[in-house]
Design a protein around this motif. Structure first.
Motif, PDB file in Angstrom:
ATOM      1  N   ARG A 197       0.885  -0.887  -0.218  1.00 19.40           N
ATOM      2  CA  ARG A 197      -0.031  -0.228  -0.214  1.00 19.40           C
ATOM      3  C   ARG A 197       1.299   1.112   0.210  1.00 19.40           C
ATOM      4  N   LEU A 198       0.456   2.040  -0.983  1.00 22.07           N
ATOM      5  CA  LEU A 198       1.198   3.161  -0.765  1.00 22.07           C
ATOM      6  C   LEU A 198       0.533   4.491  -0.820  1.00 22.07           C
ATOM      7  N   SER A 199       1.436   5.401   0.080  1.00 27.15           N
ATOM      8  CA  SER A 199       0.593   6.572   0.495  1.00 27.15           C
ATOM      9  C   SER A 199       0.640   7.515   0.358  1.00 27.15           C
ATOM     10  N   CYS A 200       0.143   8.348   0.106  1.00 28.30           N
ATOM     11  CA  CYS A 200       1.045  10.304  -0.581  1.00 28.30           C
ATOM     12  C   CYS A 200       0.279  11.173   0.608  1.00 28.30           C
ATOM     13  N   ALA A 201       0.756  12.153   1.233  1.00 29.95           N
ATOM     14  CA  ALA A 201       0.427  12.724   2.754  1.00 29.95           C
ATOM     15  C   ALA A 201       1.213  14.080   1.910  1.00 29.95           C
ATOM     16  N   ALA A 242      -6.249   6.861 -11.003  1.00 25.91           N
ATOM     17  CA  ALA A 242      -6.789   8.531 -10.271  1.00 25.91           C
ATOM     18  C   ALA A 242      -7.975   8.532  -9.584  1.00 25.91           C
ATOM     19  N   ILE A 243      -8.430   9.486  -8.585  1.00 23.92           N
ATOM     20  CA  ILE A 243      -9.610   9.607  -7.985  1.00 23.92           C
ATOM     21  C   ILE A 243     -10.180  11.179  -8.133  1.00 23.92           C
ATOM     22  N   HIS A 244     -11.306  11.616  -7.787  1.00 26.55           N
ATOM     23  CA  HIS A 244     -12.269  12.138  -8.048  1.00 26.55           C
ATOM     24  C   HIS A 244     -12.302  12.806  -6.177  1.00 26.55           C
ATOM     25  N   TRP A 245     -11.583  14.235  -7.072  1.00 25.90           N
ATOM     26  CA  TRP A 245     -11.632  14.859  -5.402  1.00 25.90           C
ATOM     27  C   TRP A 245     -12.475  13.999  -4.239  1.00 25.90           C
ATOM     28  N   SER A 246     -13.957  13.613  -4.363  1.00 27.39           N
ATOM     29  CA  SER A 246     -14.826  13.577  -3.538  1.00 27.39           C
ATOM     30  C   SER A 246     -14.731  11.881  -3.417  1.00 27.39           C
ATOM     31  N   GLY A 247     -13.857  11.119  -4.179  1.00 24.51           N
ATOM     32  CA  GLY A 247     -13.523   9.636  -3.549  1.00 24.51           C
ATOM     33  C   GLY A 247     -14.545   9.018  -4.142  1.00 24.51           C
ATOM     34  N   VAL A 248     -15.877   9.724  -5.133  1.00 26.78           N
ATOM     35  CA  VAL A 248     -16.828   8.804  -6.109  1.00 26.78           C
ATOM     36  C   VAL A 248     -16.101   8.202  -6.920  1.00 26.78           C
ATOM     37  N   ASN A 249     -15.658   8.705  -8.036  1.00 29.76           N
ATOM     38  CA  ASN A 249     -15.128   8.038  -9.392  1.00 29.76           C
ATOM     39  C   ASN A 249     -13.831   7.898  -9.142  1.00 29.76           C
ATOM     40  N   THR A 250     -13.350   6.633  -9.972  1.00 27.79           N
ATOM     41  CA  THR A 250     -11.822   6.108  -9.988  1.00 27.79           C
ATOM     42  C   THR A 250     -11.843   5.478 -11.102  1.00 27.79           C
ATOM     43  N   TYR A 251     -10.515   5.880 -11.428  1.00 29.03           N
ATOM     44  CA  TYR A 251     -10.176   5.440 -12.787  1.00 29.03           C
ATOM     45  C   TYR A 251      -8.621   4.537 -13.377  1.00 29.03           C
ATOM     46  N   TYR A 252      -8.934   3.523 -13.906  1.00 22.28           N
ATOM     47  CA  TYR A 252      -7.163   2.850 -13.425  1.00 22.28           C
ATOM     48  C   TYR A 252      -6.695   2.671 -15.107  1.00 22.28           C
ATOM     49  N   ASP A 257      -5.496  -0.337 -17.907  1.00 21.87           N
ATOM     50  CA  ASP A 257      -5.791  -1.372 -18.350  1.00 21.87           C
ATOM     51  C   ASP A 257      -5.096  -2.780 -17.313  1.00 21.87           C
ATOM     52  N   GLY A 258      -4.063  -2.075 -17.650  1.00 20.88           N
ATOM     53  CA  GLY A 258      -2.789  -3.496 -17.088  1.00 20.88           C
ATOM     54  C   GLY A 258      -2.632  -3.490 -15.307  1.00 20.88           C
ATOM     55  N   VAL A 259      -4.038  -2.597 -14.752  1.00 21.06           N
ATOM     56  CA  VAL A 259      -3.937  -2.468 -13.171  1.00 21.06           C
ATOM     57  C   VAL A 259      -5.236  -2.697 -13.336  1.00 21.06           C
ATOM     58  N   LYS A 260      -5.903  -2.741 -13.113  1.00 21.55           N
ATOM     59  CA  LYS A 260      -7.858  -3.004 -13.415  1.00 21.55           C
ATOM     60  C   LYS A 260      -7.963  -3.815 -12.269  1.00 21.55           C
ATOM     61  N   GLY A 261      -8.508  -3.766 -11.204  1.00 21.97           N
ATOM     62  CA  GLY A 261      -8.655  -5.499 -10.607  1.00 21.97           C
ATOM     63  C   GLY A 261      -7.653  -6.206  -9.833  1.00 21.97           C
ATOM     64  N   ARG A 262      -6.299  -5.587  -9.877  1.00 18.52           N
ATOM     65  CA  ARG A 262      -5.448  -5.388  -9.232  1.00 18.52           C
ATOM     66  C   ARG A 262      -4.843  -4.721  -8.092  1.00 18.52           C
ATOM     67  N   PHE A 263      -4.894  -2.888  -8.552  1.00 17.56           N
ATOM     68  CA  PHE A 263      -4.863  -2.032  -7.688  1.00 17.56           C
ATOM     69  C   PHE A 263      -6.117  -1.540  -7.308  1.00 17.56           C
ATOM     70  N   THR A 264      -6.151  -0.458  -6.167  1.00 15.32           N
ATOM     71  CA  THR A 264      -7.509   0.107  -6.340  1.00 15.32           C
ATOM     72  C   THR A 264      -6.520   1.558  -5.241  1.00 15.32           C
ATOM     73  N   ILE A 265      -7.278   2.530  -5.577  1.00 18.63           N
ATOM     74  CA  ILE A 265      -7.172   4.012  -5.216  1.00 18.63           C
ATOM     75  C   ILE A 265      -8.388   4.300  -4.309  1.00 18.63           C
ATOM     76  N   SER A 266      -7.420   4.925  -3.170  1.00 14.04           N
ATOM     77  CA  SER A 266      -8.472   5.427  -2.666  1.00 14.04           C
ATOM     78  C   SER A 266      -7.794   6.388  -1.612  1.00 14.04           C
ATOM     79  N   ARG A 267      -8.831   7.455  -0.674  1.00 10.78           N
ATOM     80  CA  ARG A 267      -8.732   8.612  -0.120  1.00 10.78           C
ATOM     81  C   ARG A 267      -9.023   8.590   1.427  1.00 10.78           C
ATOM     82  N   ASP A 268      -8.433   9.151   2.444  1.00 12.86           N
ATOM     83  CA  ASP A 268      -8.885   9.242   3.406  1.00 12.86           C
ATOM     84  C   ASP A 268      -8.670  10.909   3.543  1.00 12.86           C
ATOM     85  N   ASN A 269     -10.121  12.479   3.563  1.00  8.99           N
ATOM     86  CA  ASN A 269      -9.483  13.514   3.316  1.00  8.99           C
ATOM     87  C   ASN A 269      -9.222  14.441   4.688  1.00  8.99           C
ATOM     88  N   ALA A 270     -10.162  13.163   5.663  1.00  8.11           N
ATOM     89  CA  ALA A 270      -9.307  13.871   6.694  1.00  8.11           C
ATOM     90  C   ALA A 270      -7.606  13.384   7.226  1.00  8.11           C
TER      91      ALA A 270
END
Length: 128
Positions: free
Chosen positions: A18-22, A49-59, A61-74
């Motif tokens: 799991r990678l983090s970006c602060a 990529a991920i929308h500022w709201s966290g609702v929409n994500t984009y991947y 093709d080579g990582v779809k189903g294996r990688f998950t982007i998420s965010r914790d705005n807090a």
């Protein structure tokens, strides 16, 4: 204004990381965010990529189903959870902030030119 990517390392084929970006100096809540990677001798490429709201994500093709982007705005942090890693996933991974000017531009999530602030990168090495 700074982005700090962390969490890279050495992992075996099929493993997970799991990678983090602060962010510091500003609030991530207002920005779409993305992850890119650059393998040795190759161009930097889009991963997710991920929308500022966290609702929409984009991947890619080579990582779809294996990688998950998420965010914790807090926590002012964006994550990239990587499962079933393969040797071809070996690269330096960069997080980036998408410029608000590109909102509504079709396909803008996928292209580096729409990102205006970049972290320093974290190395992921997948051994076979």
């Amino acid at each position: 204004v700074q982005l700090q990517a962390s969490g890279g390392g050495l992992v075996q084929d099929g493993g997970s990381l799991r990678l983090s970006c602060a962010a510091s100096g500003y609030t991530l809540n207002d920005y779409d965010m993305g992850w890119f990677r650059q393998a040795p001798g190759k161009e930097r490429e889009f991963v997710a990529a991920i929308h500022w709201s966290g609702v929409n994500t984009y991947y890619a093709d080579g990582v779809k189903g294996r990688f998950t982007i998420s965010r914790d705005n807090a926590k002012n942090t964006v994550y990239l959870h990587m499962d079933t890693l393969k040797p071809e996933d070996t690269a330096v991974y960069f997080c980036a902030r998408k410029t608000p000017r590109s909102r509504g531009v079709s396909g803008s999530y996928y292209f580096q030119r729409h990102y205006d602030s970049w972290g320093q990168g974290t190395l992921v090495t997948v051994s076979s």
